[in-house]
Design a protein around this motif. Structure first.
Motif, PDB file in Angstrom:
ATOM      1  N   HIS A 173     -29.875  -9.953 -24.670  1.00 11.62           N
ATOM      2  CA  HIS A 173     -29.607  -9.712 -25.837  1.00 11.62           C
ATOM      3  C   HIS A 173     -30.452  -8.376 -26.452  1.00 11.62           C
ATOM      4  N   ALA A 174     -31.779  -7.921 -25.531  1.00  8.56           N
ATOM      5  CA  ALA A 174     -32.289  -6.580 -25.921  1.00  8.56           C
ATOM      6  C   ALA A 174     -31.764  -5.383 -24.943  1.00  8.56           C
ATOM      7  N   TYR A 175     -31.300  -6.491 -23.289  1.00 12.37           N
ATOM      8  CA  TYR A 175     -31.315  -5.195 -23.134  1.00 12.37           C
ATOM      9  C   TYR A 175     -29.231  -5.454 -21.885  1.00 12.37           C
ATOM     10  N   TYR A 176     -28.814  -6.718 -22.573  1.00 15.98           N
ATOM     11  CA  TYR A 176     -27.863  -6.540 -21.519  1.00 15.98           C
ATOM     12  C   TYR A 176     -26.566  -5.809 -21.525  1.00 15.98           C
ATOM     13  N   LEU A 177     -26.415  -5.650 -23.257  1.00 20.39           N
ATOM     14  CA  LEU A 177     -25.095  -4.776 -23.417  1.00 20.39           C
ATOM     15  C   LEU A 177     -25.045  -3.566 -22.377  1.00 20.39           C
ATOM     16  N   LYS A 178     -25.965  -2.739 -21.767  1.00 20.68           N
ATOM     17  CA  LYS A 178     -26.433  -1.420 -20.954  1.00 20.68           C
ATOM     18  C   LYS A 178     -26.909  -1.729 -19.582  1.00 20.68           C
TER      19      LYS A 178
END
Ligand SMILES: [Fe+2]
Length: 207
Positions: A173-178
């Motif tokens: 959740h800390a990085y997956y969107l980007k």
């Protein structure tokens, strides 16, 4: 935070949601802070609502006394108190780029790991070695010895008797969107938004 004990508050971010762009994007920060951290705060308050003997404790006191929590509630308290503590320190450890390492903690890093770049390599390798969710951490032992470790889930260095100096959240959740699956690229970019003033404050308090 306004309250340093139960009921805990959702502490606002110490910067605007676009402050860490392009390394950490606005949408990720909204989800990470407003949804994920809020859920930990709400679940921690719920877990503590029936445990009056823990309601005057700070997060640090709770996390170093988990063995005193009744067994039925211990996992919920551990995971959610850890989730609040780790996220607050993670968010408070970043600032707008560019960020240059400096101060007494940089000297200690160079002495312990050889150079700042060697420390970065170790921090990144620990971040990549964490299978599934967790954090890489720069920590100090009680006698002032720096170490880099990785811990699963919302475990904290406090519970191991270590002093946390700098957390790197590597939950998806800390990085997956980007970054999708590219955890290493997220880690590479995170180094340029570390708030070294915050790390130095923790380091000096630990000595
Ligand atoms: Fe997180």
């Amino acid at each position: 935070m306004k309250n340093n004990h139960y009921p805990f508050d959702l502490e606002p971010l110490p910067y605007t949601y676009d402050a860490l762009e392009p390394h950490i994007d606005l949408e990720t920060l909204h989800f990470h802070h407003d949804k994920h951290l809020k859920t930990y705060v709400d679940n921690l308050n719920h877990a503590l609502s029936t445990l009056p003997e823990f309601q005057s404790m700070t997060l640090e006191e709770i996390l170093t006394n988990l063995d005193q929590v009744p067994e039925a509630a211990r996992t919920a308290v551990k995971n959610n108190a850890g989730g609040v503590y780790n996220h607050q320190m993670y968010f408070a450890s970043m600032k707008s780029a560019p960020s240059e390492p400096k101060g007494p903690v940089l000297s200690a890093i160079e002495e312990r790991f050889g150079s700042y770049d060697e420390w970065k390599d170790i921090m990144k390798s620990k971040a990549l070695a964490q299978f599934g969710s967790g954090y890489a951490w720069l920590v100090s032992s009680q006698d002032g010895h720096l170490e880099v470790i990785n811990l699963p889930n919302q475990d904290t260095p406090l519970a191991l008797g270590l002093i946390p100096l700098l957390p790197l959240d590597v939950w998806e959740h800390a990085y997956y969107l980007k970054y999708q699956n590219l955890r290493g690229t997220y880690v590479d970019n995170w180094f340029s938004i570390i708030d070294w003033d915050a790390v130095n404050r923790r380091y000096e308090e630990s000595q």
